[in-house]
Scaffold this motif. Sequence first.
Motif, PDB file in Angstrom:
ATOM      1  N   ALA A  30       0.704  -7.690   7.232  1.00 32.16           N
ATOM      2  CA  ALA A  30       0.929  -6.365   6.635  1.00 32.16           C
ATOM      3  C   ALA A  30       2.019  -6.421   5.569  1.00 32.16           C
ATOM      4  O   ALA A  30       1.969  -5.677   4.581  1.00 32.16           O
ATOM      5  CB  ALA A  30       1.299  -5.354   7.722  1.00 32.16           C
ATOM      6  N   VAL A  31       2.990  -7.300   5.744  1.00 31.72           N
ATOM      7  CA  VAL A  31       4.042  -7.468   4.731  1.00 31.72           C
ATOM      8  C   VAL A  31       3.428  -7.961   3.416  1.00 31.72           C
ATOM      9  O   VAL A  31       3.741  -7.447   2.344  1.00 31.72           O
ATOM     10  CB  VAL A  31       5.147  -8.420   5.234  1.00 31.72           C
ATOM     11  N   TYR A  32       2.524  -8.928   3.499  1.00 29.80           N
ATOM     12  CA  TYR A  32       1.831  -9.392   2.290  1.00 29.80           C
ATOM     13  C   TYR A  32       0.982  -8.264   1.687  1.00 29.80           C
ATOM     14  O   TYR A  32       1.024  -8.003   0.492  1.00 29.80           O
ATOM     15  CB  TYR A  32       0.925 -10.590   2.594  1.00 29.80           C
ATOM     16  N   ALA A  33       0.212  -7.606   2.548  1.00 30.67           N
ATOM     17  CA  ALA A  33      -0.775  -6.639   2.049  1.00 30.67           C
ATOM     18  C   ALA A  33      -0.146  -5.338   1.564  1.00 30.67           C
ATOM     19  O   ALA A  33      -0.728  -4.653   0.731  1.00 30.67           O
ATOM     20  CB  ALA A  33      -1.806  -6.345   3.138  1.00 30.67           C
ATOM     21  N   ASN A  34       1.035  -5.011   2.061  1.00 27.41           N
ATOM     22  CA  ASN A  34       1.668  -3.753   1.667  1.00 27.41           C
ATOM     23  C   ASN A  34       2.966  -3.978   0.883  1.00 27.41           C
ATOM     24  O   ASN A  34       3.052  -3.659  -0.294  1.00 27.41           O
ATOM     25  CB  ASN A  34       1.908  -2.898   2.923  1.00 27.41           C
ATOM     26  N   ASN A  35       3.977  -4.576   1.502  1.00 25.51           N
ATOM     27  CA  ASN A  35       5.296  -4.689   0.855  1.00 25.51           C
ATOM     28  C   ASN A  35       5.225  -5.513  -0.424  1.00 25.51           C
ATOM     29  O   ASN A  35       5.724  -5.104  -1.478  1.00 25.51           O
ATOM     30  CB  ASN A  35       6.331  -5.326   1.779  1.00 25.51           C
ATOM     31  N   PHE A  36       4.606  -6.696  -0.324  1.00 22.58           N
ATOM     32  CA  PHE A  36       4.558  -7.597  -1.483  1.00 22.58           C
ATOM     33  C   PHE A  36       3.637  -7.043  -2.575  1.00 22.58           C
ATOM     34  O   PHE A  36       3.933  -7.116  -3.764  1.00 22.58           O
ATOM     35  CB  PHE A  36       4.120  -8.997  -1.055  1.00 22.58           C
ATOM     36  N   THR A  37       2.511  -6.515  -2.144  1.00 23.56           N
ATOM     37  CA  THR A  37       1.589  -5.881  -3.087  1.00 23.56           C
ATOM     38  C   THR A  37       2.290  -4.768  -3.855  1.00 23.56           C
ATOM     39  O   THR A  37       2.180  -4.663  -5.075  1.00 23.56           O
ATOM     40  CB  THR A  37       0.393  -5.317  -2.291  1.00 23.56           C
ATOM     41  N   ASN A  38       3.036  -3.954  -3.134  1.00 19.32           N
ATOM     42  CA  ASN A  38       3.753  -2.861  -3.787  1.00 19.32           C
ATOM     43  C   ASN A  38       4.743  -3.401  -4.819  1.00 19.32           C
ATOM     44  O   ASN A  38       4.924  -2.815  -5.885  1.00 19.32           O
ATOM     45  CB  ASN A  38       4.487  -2.014  -2.748  1.00 19.32           C
ATOM     46  N   HIS A  39       5.364  -4.539  -4.502  1.00 19.26           N
ATOM     47  CA  HIS A  39       6.300  -5.126  -5.468  1.00 19.26           C
ATOM     48  C   HIS A  39       5.564  -5.605  -6.725  1.00 19.26           C
ATOM     49  O   HIS A  39       6.083  -5.474  -7.840  1.00 19.26           O
ATOM     50  CB  HIS A  39       7.090  -6.267  -4.833  1.00 19.26           C
ATOM     51  N   LEU A  40       4.380  -6.134  -6.562  1.00 18.22           N
ATOM     52  CA  LEU A  40       3.584  -6.519  -7.743  1.00 18.22           C
ATOM     53  C   LEU A  40       3.215  -5.285  -8.580  1.00 18.22           C
ATOM     54  O   LEU A  40       3.249  -5.332  -9.806  1.00 18.22           O
ATOM     55  CB  LEU A  40       2.313  -7.262  -7.319  1.00 18.22           C
ATOM     56  N   PHE A  41       2.895  -4.197  -7.901  1.00 17.69           N
ATOM     57  CA  PHE A  41       2.638  -2.941  -8.632  1.00 17.69           C
ATOM     58  C   PHE A  41       3.898  -2.529  -9.400  1.00 17.69           C
ATOM     59  O   PHE A  41       3.817  -2.042 -10.531  1.00 17.69           O
ATOM     60  CB  PHE A  41       2.218  -1.821  -7.675  1.00 17.69           C
ATOM     61  N   HIS A  42       5.033  -2.737  -8.763  1.00 15.52           N
ATOM     62  CA  HIS A  42       6.309  -2.398  -9.416  1.00 15.52           C
ATOM     63  C   HIS A  42       6.486  -3.217 -10.704  1.00 15.52           C
ATOM     64  O   HIS A  42       6.880  -2.679 -11.748  1.00 15.52           O
ATOM     65  CB  HIS A  42       7.457  -2.651  -8.438  1.00 15.52           C
TER      66      HIS A  42
END
Lengths: 263, 263
Positions: free
Chosen positions: B177-189
């Motif tokens: 979930a960290v990859y799919a949510n937290n890290f993904t969100n950082h790429l969106f950032h």
Amino acid sequence: MKSTTNKQMKIVIIGAGNVGYHLGRKLYNVGEEVVEVFSRQRKKTVRLAKCLGAQATASLRDIRTDADLYILAVSDDAISAVAKILADRGCAENLIVHTSGVTPLTVFKNTGLRRYGIFYPLQSFSISTEPDFSTIPFCIDARQEDDRKLLMELAAKMSSHIYCFNDEQRALIHLAAVYANNFTNHLFHIAHQLLEKENIPFEILWPLINETVRKIKNAPPSEMQTGPAARGDVATINQHLQLLENKPEYRKIYQLLTEAICR
Amino acid sequence: MKSTTNKQMKIVIIGAGNVGYHLGRKLYNVGEEVVEVFSRQRKKTVRLAKCLGAQATASLRDIRTDADLYILAVSDDAISAVAKILADRGCAENLIVHTSGVTPLTVFKNTGLRRYGIFYPLQSFSISTEPDFSTIPFCIDARQEDDRKLLMELAAKMSSHIYCFNDEQRALIHLAAVYANNFTNHLFHIAHQLLEKENIPFEILWPLINETVRKIKNAPPSEMQTGPAARGDVATINQHLQLLENKPEYRKIYQLLTEAICR
């Protein structure tokens, strides 16, 4: 100008891959006349031409020269060569556009063409799924102002999101799209692999992924950042790194992104 | 067992943050009786208690001891301490659960409690948006079989996605979930920042992001990988790295993820 978009345009599609296929079919559906299709793959050419009631042509040297618009949906490194062939063939005065996000307008500069532009639909197309063109942003540019207007009018028949960007802006959009799509997909892949190892269905993450995407439409992603890195939760980060002991590649990505979020 | 979920349960919610707030309100809405709310933040406690027609309690030492279920929606590192206080207070025979994805069942081991479990809704909650509980996967565990059954029945009143996972599986889900949510969100950032620099609206990427997420529901993400890294398009990769010359952190992430995709 040979035509305005109030009249039907005669269009030639060059390239019958994902972009050429979907763009060609959409243009046909909004009433444009796709008169000819060329691609190096005979089967794809015939399939698309059939859909569009167009002629399937096997050689670039046989392309008709009386169309209003030539859309190059070919790979980035083929654009310049195809453009040159079209110019030599007698299309120097016809409007030629490419559909690439990354290739600058200057690619056409020494081809002999006089009227050229960019008609870039910002979406990741797959042959198997019907894109919803109404939501797709079209990034338009052209050497001549009246051609740009023509391309905008054409795009407006398919989508309500039309933008004019110069090469620099479009390159940045393309780069941003790599983070938002290609890299994101790779993170989904890692999540998928981690779960597969334990036979946990990937579907368990879908609601979380949906929510991640929904949230960035309400506020900038930086304000939506959650998780151990954002909280500075060192114990959890260490536990995760422990779990990744045998996955050095996943571990590197974990560390780098965690540092980036902590920063 | 003091109650089955066919009867109404008396529930105490400990923690009135995002998870406590939404879970409490959902339990109330499906007809459970939330009798008491405690959190360290008085204002949040009162707000949630008011929603639920429950008592707002300012000290853990005053918590009533006759409830059927105590739900700890507190930070990971507070779980053990809160559990001990509840055990000392006289709740050693009551069912106590935490809502954390990362904290193992063994956190309760030396607290003096006899009946404990995990009631982990796998979603990223924000106070401002109403979650759709029907889609949220609940990850359940409990020390005793009958308590696990009770928790599954309770979760089934809110969602149709109920799973029993052990500590190891849940830790892996949390990591994924960290990859799919937290890290993904950082790429969106990062994408957001790149565009902002040129005043290009982030919305231009929304259709692409939507499509990225839609696609992984039809096939594994590895089959959906597109972009310059997947194509081995070195010219585009170099152009992107050039664009990132003054952004060493973004560049590092670009390089690492590109290498990972190429591999």
